[in-house]
Design an enzyme around this catalytic site. Structure first.
Site, mmCIF file in Angstrom:
data_model
loop_
_atom_site.group_PDB
_atom_site.id
_atom_site.type_symbol
_atom_site.label_atom_id
_atom_site.label_comp_id
_atom_site.label_asym_id
_atom_site.label_seq_id
_atom_site.Cartn_x
_atom_site.Cartn_y
_atom_site.Cartn_z
ATOM 1 C CG LEU A 29 6.573 82.223 -25.541
ATOM 2 C CD1 LEU A 29 5.179 81.936 -25.010
ATOM 3 C CD2 LEU A 29 6.821 83.728 -25.615
ATOM 4 C CE LYS B 198 -0.824 80.314 -31.767
ATOM 5 N NZ LYS B 198 -1.582 80.624 -30.543
ATOM 6 C CE1 TYR C 173 1.144 77.067 -31.700
ATOM 7 C CE2 TYR C 173 2.646 78.265 -33.129
ATOM 8 C CZ TYR C 173 2.044 78.094 -31.898
ATOM 9 O OH TYR C 173 2.332 78.966 -30.878
ATOM 10 N N GLY D 254 -1.667 82.171 -17.999
ATOM 11 C CA GLY D 254 -0.606 81.550 -18.793
ATOM 12 C C GLY D 254 0.735 82.200 -18.512
ATOM 13 C CD GLU D 255 4.588 79.751 -17.520
ATOM 14 O OE1 GLU D 255 5.129 80.724 -16.970
ATOM 15 O OE2 GLU D 255 4.324 78.693 -16.917
ATOM 16 N NE ARG E 12 -8.758 76.559 -18.387
ATOM 17 C CZ ARG E 12 -8.410 75.453 -19.005
ATOM 18 N NH1 ARG E 12 -9.340 74.595 -19.376
ATOM 19 N NH2 ARG E 12 -7.145 75.192 -19.267
ATOM 20 N NE ARG E 13 -6.178 78.000 -14.163
ATOM 21 C CZ ARG E 13 -5.057 78.151 -13.479
ATOM 22 N NH1 ARG E 13 -5.061 78.051 -12.162
ATOM 23 N NH2 ARG E 13 -3.922 78.400 -14.101
ATOM 24 C CG LEU F 176 -7.529 82.942 -24.345
ATOM 25 C CD1 LEU F 176 -8.789 82.886 -25.191
ATOM 26 C CD2 LEU F 176 -7.635 82.020 -23.146
HETATM 27 N N1 LIG Z 1 5.417 78.193 -26.038
HETATM 28 C C1 LIG Z 1 6.044 78.893 -26.949
HETATM 29 O O1 LIG Z 1 7.272 78.796 -27.099
HETATM 30 C C2 LIG Z 1 5.267 79.853 -27.821
HETATM 31 C C3 LIG Z 1 5.938 80.497 -28.859
HETATM 32 C C4 LIG Z 1 5.256 81.442 -29.625
HETATM 33 C C5 LIG Z 1 3.935 81.731 -29.366
HETATM 34 N N2 LIG Z 1 3.263 81.077 -28.385
HETATM 35 C C6 LIG Z 1 1.849 81.426 -28.159
HETATM 36 O O2 LIG Z 1 1.771 82.389 -27.127
HETATM 37 C C7 LIG Z 1 0.530 82.251 -26.440
HETATM 38 C C8 LIG Z 1 0.742 82.223 -24.936
HETATM 39 O O3 LIG Z 1 1.622 81.179 -24.603
HETATM 40 P P1 LIG Z 1 1.849 80.748 -23.092
HETATM 41 O O4 LIG Z 1 2.995 79.839 -23.073
HETATM 42 O O5 LIG Z 1 1.839 81.963 -22.218
HETATM 43 O O6 LIG Z 1 0.511 79.902 -22.841
HETATM 44 P P2 LIG Z 1 0.112 79.026 -21.574
HETATM 45 O O7 LIG Z 1 1.082 79.213 -20.467
HETATM 46 O O8 LIG Z 1 -0.168 77.654 -22.056
HETATM 47 O O9 LIG Z 1 -1.267 79.743 -21.128
HETATM 48 C C9 LIG Z 1 -2.380 79.703 -21.927
HETATM 49 C C10 LIG Z 1 -3.550 80.473 -21.333
HETATM 50 O O10 LIG Z 1 -4.729 80.081 -22.052
HETATM 51 C C11 LIG Z 1 -5.674 79.538 -21.138
HETATM 52 N N3 LIG Z 1 -6.372 78.369 -21.700
HETATM 53 C C12 LIG Z 1 -5.810 77.286 -22.304
HETATM 54 N N4 LIG Z 1 -6.760 76.393 -22.646
HETATM 55 C C13 LIG Z 1 -7.937 76.918 -22.234
HETATM 56 C C14 LIG Z 1 -9.291 76.463 -22.295
HETATM 57 N N5 LIG Z 1 -9.620 75.285 -22.846
HETATM 58 N N6 LIG Z 1 -10.244 77.258 -21.782
HETATM 59 C C15 LIG Z 1 -9.935 78.438 -21.219
HETATM 60 N N7 LIG Z 1 -8.676 78.931 -21.136
HETATM 61 C C16 LIG Z 1 -7.686 78.178 -21.640
HETATM 62 C C17 LIG Z 1 -4.879 79.083 -19.932
HETATM 63 O O11 LIG Z 1 -5.733 79.023 -18.806
HETATM 64 P P3 LIG Z 1 -5.449 77.942 -17.630
HETATM 65 O O12 LIG Z 1 -4.298 78.505 -16.860
HETATM 66 O O13 LIG Z 1 -6.719 77.922 -16.860
HETATM 67 O O14 LIG Z 1 -5.114 76.649 -18.303
HETATM 68 C C18 LIG Z 1 -3.821 80.181 -19.861
HETATM 69 O O15 LIG Z 1 -4.337 81.319 -19.242
HETATM 70 C C19 LIG Z 1 -0.132 81.001 -27.004
HETATM 71 O O16 LIG Z 1 -1.120 81.393 -27.916
HETATM 72 C C20 LIG Z 1 0.988 80.285 -27.704
HETATM 73 O O17 LIG Z 1 0.507 79.552 -28.815
HETATM 74 C C21 LIG Z 1 3.920 80.151 -27.598
#
Ligand SMILES: NC(=O)c1ccc[n+]([C@@H]2O[C@H](COP(=O)([O-])OP(=O)(O)OC[C@H]3O[C@@H](n4cnc5c(N)ncnc54)[C@H](OP(=O)(O)O)[C@@H]3O)[C@@H](O)[C@H]2O)c1
Ligand SMILES: *[C@@H]1O[C@H](CO)[C@@H](O)[C@H](O)[C@H]1NC(C)=O
Length: 279
Positions: free
Chosen positions: A208, A185, A181, A66-67, A90-91, A130
């Site tokens: 983010l 969390k 959401y 993930g990011e 998973r990959r 995750l």
């Molecule tokens: N976006 C925002 O602005 C924001 C703000 C605050 C908090 N957050 C939280 O911060 C966390 C990380 O965010 P991020 O943007 O880095 O997330 P992201 O880029 O969407 O990455 C999510 C990770 O979880 C894995 N994942 C998702 N679905 C899956 C599944 N069904 N089975 C196995 N693995 C799975 C992904 O694997 P793959 O690469 O294989 O899909 C990836 O490694 C999240 O919990 C998010 O809710 C996000």
């Protein structure tokens, strides 16, 4: 004098935008809890890393594609603070950087994570980045990843002797919320707290900032609209993913505070990452 609708709308919008910007700047200037402690952690990061390295500990990371996860993996590989890092996902991903190539990757099925208990063994520290979105996975899919997979990861970590669990959640996490959401969390935070790790660190970033690989048009537009705010009030409503990763590493190497459960809100994340100058 007669105002036209256009002029009225213009005045109204300008007022709203100024008000929001004002609130954001105010928020940006409001001190965080334990600010001195946070800045001290950032200042001593290099020496903490050096002494932590000597402990020869090992860590696992889930959500490493993930990011935030990607940035964390980079930080872990370059800082070399662990003698072993295992990536569970998973990959498998192909890394070009030599330092990243040396990290061990193991493929797991998160629906049957119990079957992979052995892979969790012998890791002192765990990192969980995750997550998915409701838009991408639906309500049930979101709960499954952001709650079930995250909780199961923590349970297996606890069972196999992990001492320090690092959990990424979100601003506003609250198990009593009526919104899906923040409730999801908050619930997972609370259940993982009940597992009673020797040390649990919870990071709650706001929006983010990163160049997201996956296209999320809504998020993209929102970020563009909010870019004056993220620029003028950098700690108010946003945080770059690289900053979150630096904060996780700096906190991980720092000696634990007096609380078993540490919660870092968005501003604290900026402060402990070492990317922010003390005002
Ligand atoms: N976006 C925002 O602005 C924001 C703000 C605050 C908090 N957050 C939280 O911060 C966390 C990380 O965010 P991020 O943007 O880095 O997330 P992201 O880029 O969407 O990455 C999510 C990770 O979880 C894995 N994942 C998702 N679905 C899956 C599944 N069904 N089975 C196995 N693995 C799975 C992904 O694997 P793959 O690469 O294989 O899909 C990836 O490694 C999240 O919990 C998010 O809710 C996000
Ligand atoms: C949730 O509600 C319970 C019971 O009313 C309360 O004790 C707790 O402090 C609340 N938690 C949060 C995070 O608001």
């Amino acid at each position: 004098m007669q105002w036209t609708w256009g002029q009225l709308c213009g005045i109204f919008l300008t007022a709203v935008v100024s008000l929001l910007l004002g609130i954001a700047i105010q928020l940006d200037n409001t001190p965080a809890d334990n600010e001195d402690w946070n800045f001290r952690m950032a200042e001593s990061a290099d020496s903490n890393k050096a002494s932590f390295q000597e402990k020869q500990q090992s860590a696992f990371v889930v959500g490493y594609t993930g990011e935030v996860g990607k940035e964390l993996v980079k930080e872990l590989a370059t800082s070399n603070i662990f003698s072993k890092v295992t990536l569970l996902g998973r990959r498998v991903v192909e890394y070009e950087d030599e330092k990243l190539k040396s990290l061990e990757q193991k493929v797991v099925d998160f629906d049957k994570l119990d079957e992979y208990e052995d892979l969790f063994k012998d890791h002192d520290v765990g990192f969980c980045c995750l997550g998915t979105t409701r838009g991408k996975s639906g309500v049930e899919g979101f709960k499954k990843v952001d709650h079930d997979y995250v909780l199961k990861t923590a349970e297996l970590a606890k069972k196999t002797g992990c001492q320090h669990f690092n959990l990424l959640t979100s601003v506003g996490a609250n198990k009593n919320s009526s919104f899906l959401y923040p409730r999801t969390k908050g619930l997972v935070e609370s259940e993982i707290t009940d597992l009673d790790f020797s040390r649990l660190s919870i990071y709650r970033p706001s929006m983010l900032l990163c160049d997201r690989t996956e296209s999320r048009p809504g998020e993209w537009v929102l970020k563009k609209l909010l870019s004056p705010v993220t620029y003028l009030a950098p700690t108010a409503i946003s945080v770059p993913t690289s900053t979150v990763a630096k904060a996780m590493v700096n906190n991980c190497v720092a000696p634990p505070g007096d609380k078993k459960v540490e919660i870092f809100e968005n501003k604290a994340i900026h402060q402990i990452s070492g990317t922010l100058k003390k005002k």
